[in-house]
Scaffold this active site. Structure first.
Site, PDB file in Angstrom:
ATOM      1  N   LYS A   1     112.947 -47.707  53.114  1.00 27.41           N
ATOM      2  CA  LYS A   1     113.783 -47.082  52.072  1.00 27.41           C
ATOM      3  C   LYS A   1     113.277 -47.499  50.697  1.00 27.41           C
ATOM      4  CE  LYS A   1     117.234 -47.619  49.509  1.00 27.41           C
ATOM      5  NZ  LYS A   1     116.855 -46.803  48.336  1.00 27.41           N
TER       6      LYS A   1
ATOM      7  N   GLU B   1     121.252 -60.316  43.495  1.00 30.32           N
ATOM      8  CA  GLU B   1     122.599 -59.802  43.765  1.00 30.32           C
ATOM      9  C   GLU B   1     122.596 -58.873  44.984  1.00 30.32           C
ATOM     10  OE1 GLU B   1     124.053 -57.839  40.318  1.00 30.32           O
ATOM     11  OE2 GLU B   1     125.825 -57.112  41.393  1.00 30.32           O
TER      12      GLU B   1
ATOM     13  N   GLU C   1     112.828 -61.145  49.213  1.00 32.48           N
ATOM     14  CA  GLU C   1     111.958 -61.435  48.055  1.00 32.48           C
ATOM     15  C   GLU C   1     112.771 -61.032  46.834  1.00 32.48           C
ATOM     16  OE1 GLU C   1     108.913 -62.708  47.885  1.00 32.48           O
ATOM     17  OE2 GLU C   1     108.527 -62.842  50.033  1.00 32.48           O
TER      18      GLU C   1
ATOM     19  N   CYS D   1     108.494 -59.593  39.173  1.00 28.46           N
ATOM     20  CA  CYS D   1     109.331 -60.697  39.675  1.00 28.46           C
ATOM     21  C   CYS D   1     108.780 -62.062  39.284  1.00 28.46           C
ATOM     22  CB  CYS D   1     109.486 -60.594  41.179  1.00 28.46           C
ATOM     23  SG  CYS D   1     107.920 -60.560  42.044  1.00 28.46           S
TER      24      CYS D   1
ATOM     25  N   GLU E   1     117.663 -63.423  34.899  1.00 24.30           N
ATOM     26  CA  GLU E   1     116.484 -62.566  34.998  1.00 24.30           C
ATOM     27  C   GLU E   1     116.770 -61.267  34.253  1.00 24.30           C
ATOM     28  OE1 GLU E   1     115.545 -60.325  38.595  1.00 24.30           O
ATOM     29  OE2 GLU E   1     113.492 -61.067  38.433  1.00 24.30           O
TER      30      GLU E   1
HETATM   31  P1  NAD Z   1     117.778 -53.714  43.414  1.00 21.05           P
HETATM   32  O1  NAD Z   1     118.242 -54.905  44.154  1.00 21.05           O
HETATM   33  O2  NAD Z   1     118.720 -52.990  42.541  1.00 21.05           O
HETATM   34  O3  NAD Z   1     117.232 -52.607  44.436  1.00 21.05           O
HETATM   35  C1  NAD Z   1     116.233 -52.894  45.382  1.00 21.05           C
HETATM   36  C2  NAD Z   1     116.389 -51.958  46.564  1.00 21.05           C
HETATM   37  O4  NAD Z   1     117.642 -52.222  47.186  1.00 21.05           O
HETATM   38  C3  NAD Z   1     116.394 -50.467  46.195  1.00 21.05           C
HETATM   39  O5  NAD Z   1     115.734 -49.747  47.209  1.00 21.05           O
HETATM   40  C4  NAD Z   1     117.884 -50.136  46.197  1.00 21.05           C
HETATM   41  O6  NAD Z   1     118.130 -48.783  46.477  1.00 21.05           O
HETATM   42  C5  NAD Z   1     118.371 -51.015  47.330  1.00 21.05           C
HETATM   43  N1  NAD Z   1     119.803 -51.359  47.281  1.00 21.05           N
HETATM   44  C6  NAD Z   1     120.623 -51.433  46.197  1.00 21.05           C
HETATM   45  N2  NAD Z   1     121.867 -51.767  46.577  1.00 21.05           N
HETATM   46  C7  NAD Z   1     121.840 -51.925  47.917  1.00 21.05           C
HETATM   47  C8  NAD Z   1     122.805 -52.305  48.901  1.00 21.05           C
HETATM   48  N3  NAD Z   1     124.053 -52.571  48.569  1.00 21.05           N
HETATM   49  N4  NAD Z   1     122.421 -52.391  50.193  1.00 21.05           N
HETATM   50  C9  NAD Z   1     121.137 -52.147  50.534  1.00 21.05           C
HETATM   51  N5  NAD Z   1     120.189 -51.772  49.664  1.00 21.05           N
HETATM   52  C10 NAD Z   1     120.525 -51.672  48.375  1.00 21.05           C
HETATM   53  O7  NAD Z   1     116.492 -54.185  42.634  1.00 21.05           O
HETATM   54  P2  NAD Z   1     115.612 -53.336  41.626  1.00 21.05           P
HETATM   55  O8  NAD Z   1     116.350 -53.216  40.339  1.00 21.05           O
HETATM   56  O9  NAD Z   1     115.148 -52.085  42.314  1.00 21.05           O
HETATM   57  O10 NAD Z   1     114.332 -54.265  41.452  1.00 21.05           O
HETATM   58  C11 NAD Z   1     114.276 -55.311  40.550  1.00 21.05           C
HETATM   59  C12 NAD Z   1     114.499 -56.630  41.252  1.00 21.05           C
HETATM   60  O11 NAD Z   1     113.544 -56.793  42.294  1.00 21.05           O
HETATM   61  C13 NAD Z   1     114.313 -57.794  40.328  1.00 21.05           C
HETATM   62  O12 NAD Z   1     115.351 -58.717  40.526  1.00 21.05           O
HETATM   63  C14 NAD Z   1     112.984 -58.395  40.785  1.00 21.05           C
HETATM   64  O13 NAD Z   1     112.826 -59.750  40.505  1.00 21.05           O
HETATM   65  C15 NAD Z   1     113.008 -58.117  42.232  1.00 21.05           C
HETATM   66  N6  NAD Z   1     111.652 -58.158  42.791  1.00 21.05           N
HETATM   67  C16 NAD Z   1     111.289 -59.246  43.540  1.00 21.05           C
HETATM   68  C17 NAD Z   1     109.996 -59.330  44.046  1.00 21.05           C
HETATM   69  C18 NAD Z   1     109.567 -60.519  44.876  1.00 21.05           C
HETATM   70  O14 NAD Z   1     108.539 -60.435  45.537  1.00 21.05           O
HETATM   71  N7  NAD Z   1     110.290 -61.611  44.869  1.00 21.05           N
HETATM   72  C19 NAD Z   1     109.081 -58.310  43.792  1.00 21.05           C
HETATM   73  C20 NAD Z   1     109.483 -57.228  43.018  1.00 21.05           C
HETATM   74  C21 NAD Z   1     110.789 -57.160  42.514  1.00 21.05           C
END
Ligand code: NAD
Length: 500
Positions: A196, A252, A271, A305, A402
């Protein structure tokens, strides 16, 4: 990153985006039940297409398809055959790099030089690294003596089996890379996957699904469902037919995933976010440290990230470093992501722009000193200036959280304050990355041990390679991706004892 003048028009991507995208389930495109979602080019704010929105019934179909493939033809593939399929995906990505790069740039706003480097080099290299692993995954024979047996009276060995159906939920900041980080180890270990992508950036994941079929991966082994996180992502995380969730995203949402996964106690790897410290000591090669620290924060507009968003500078070089960082920020070529000259593009969405602006306002309100940037840029699209705050305190909002945008918070330390500074660097909920800049080996080795993060670099920041394990401590995650360790969470160990 090398800019590539061949990418200027985006025609190949435009043709793909013009298609009426559905969900890829069991090798077929099927309609989704939700209302279609709009897609926007972050560089211009223009609409570029729509994507399907899966609901729980669509997710259920995809999970059942993955299970069927797992129990069916995929299980009969030899490890060499699995490796060959993964290698072919790498070749197909390289062969379709132009189209994939254009799509990534139009859909996510990644500057074209960065997207091109990822799609031509990083992603194929990562797939080829994991293509070599299937034939090297094996258990052990163990010289155990269970049940009172003597040596020679029992044989115990272990099997390393695929964990099963993997739900992969990924973010928008580097969409194809994030998808492939899950796909490659899942296929190498013999798992089936329901992928997804983020709602903003589904395009390259859909194309990836097609390329997997072209590479000879059986129907149902790779399913791609697009849609909202709270609907499609939540249904996938809660589904009893899923054995593991591999998630990348915010801390979150990571918590919501863990709660949803509790129903069938599926395995979870996370991650998550970061607030990574960068420490510059007075003996560092300052030109290198300044450029490195600016890049650590402003690379991909801070939507990274690993971003080094907390900078700690020794008092002896503080003024020089702050001046240098502001000069480096001011020299970045800001522009549309499809322009080969662009070094610093837009944020992904209007909501991300608003979020960054709110954190900067909080910094201003709480008394941080704004020394560079600090404003949205007046042009179409979602641009925010590279921004530098000094005179910050650890309790300030932009220092603790962040931001996932181009905002650097700089603090000063003296020789007497090194221990305190490291404590302060470790004082967030995150523990993803960090870097130390010094020519003194003793300082480097002492500080890297004390930084509580899954990855620490010396005289560089965010060292990424297929073979280097990557992941977070504390609330930055569970588990590791990349390298040999990246396979572990896609496998389960079965111990077999034979007596006679
Ligand atoms: P996000 O958590 O909003 O969304 C990530 C994914 O989760 C998306 O596909 C979203 O549709 C899905 N999602 C959202 N709510 C959900 C729920 N309740 N249940 C299941 N899936 C759900 O994050 P974002 O804004 O897309 O990305 C930014 C974040 O990602 C930042 O915090 C960044 O640090 C993190 N990130 C971490 C890494 C790592 O390797 N540690 C790499 C890239 C990004």
């Amino acid at each position: 990153m090398p800019a590539d003048a061949r990418y200027s028009q985006g025609q190949e991507a435009t043709a793909f985006l013009a298609r009426h995208h559905e969900l890829l389930v069991h090798g077929k495109w099927i309609p989704a039940h939700g209302r279609r979602l709009g897609l926007v080019d972050p560089s211009s704010g223009n609409d570029i297409g729509t994507s399907a929105a899966a609901d729980a019934t669509d997710v259920d179909l995809a999970v059942k398809s993955a299970r069927k493939a797992l129990d069916g033809p995929w299980a009969s593939f030899t490890s060499a055959e699995r490796g060959a399929c993964i290698w072919r995906i790498a070749d197909l990505i390289a062969a379709n790099a132009q189209q994939l790069t254009e799509m990534e740039v139009l859909n996510s706003g990644l500057p074209i030089g960065v997207a091109g480097f990822m799609i031509r080099h990083l992603i194929p290299d990562y797939l080829r690294y994991y293509a070599g692993w299937p034939s090297k995954i094996h258990g052990l024979t163990i010289p155990a003596a269970p049940l009172g047996k003597r040596p020679g009276e029992a044989l115990t060995y272990t099997l390393r089996e695929p964990i099963g159906v993997v739900g992969a939920i990924v973010p928008w900041n580097a969409p194809l890379l994030m998808a492939v980080l899950k796909l490659a180890p899942a296929l190498a270990t013999g798992c089936a996957i329901v992928l997804k992508p983020a709602e903003f950036t589904p395009c390259t994941a859909l194309r990836l699904g097609e390329l997997c079929l072209e590479a000879g991966i059986p129907e149902g082994v790779v399913n791609v469902i697009t849609g909202l996180g709270e609907v499609a992502g939540a249904a996938l995380a809660a589904h009893d037919g899923v054995d593991k969730i591999a998630f990348t995203g915010s801390t979150e949402t990571g918590r919501a995933i863990v709660r949803a996964a509790a129903g069938n106690l599926k395995k979870v790897t996370l991650e998550l976010g970061g607030k990574s410290p960068v420490l510059i000591f007075p003996d560092a090669d300052l030109q290198r440290a300044i450029q490195g620290a600016a890049h650590a924060c402003f690379f991909v507009q801070g939507q990274n990230c690993m971003a080094g968003t907390r900078l700690f500078v020794h008092e002896n070089v503080y003024d020089e470093v702050v001046t240098g960082i502001c000069a480096a920020a001011g020299a970045l070529k800001i522009g549309a992501s499809m322009d080969a000259a662009t070094e610093f593009g837009p944020l992904v969405s209007a909501s991300q722009l608003e979020r960054v602006a709110e954190f900067v306002s909080a910094g201003n309100r709480e008394g941080a000193r704004l020394v560079h940037g600090g404003h949205a840029i007046e042009r179409a699209g979602f641009y925010f200036e590279p921004t530098v705050f000094t005179d910050v305190r650890p309790d300030m909002t932009p220092v603790r959280n962040e931001i996932f945008g181009p905002v650097l918070c700089v603090e000063r330390f003296s020789d007497a304050e090194v221990e305190n500074t490291i404590r302060s660097a470790n004082s967030t909920i995150y523990g993803l990355s960090g870097s130390v800049w010094t020519r003194d080996l003793g300082t480097a080795l002492r500080v890297v041990r004390l930084i509580d993060a899954g990855q620490v670099s010396v005289n560089c920041h965010g060292a990424i390679d297929s073979a280097i394990p990557f992941g977070g401590n504390k609330q930055s995650g569970w588990g590791r991706e990349f390298g040999m360790e990246g396979l572990d969470s896609y496998l389960k160990t079965k111990a077999i004892t034979i007596t006679w």
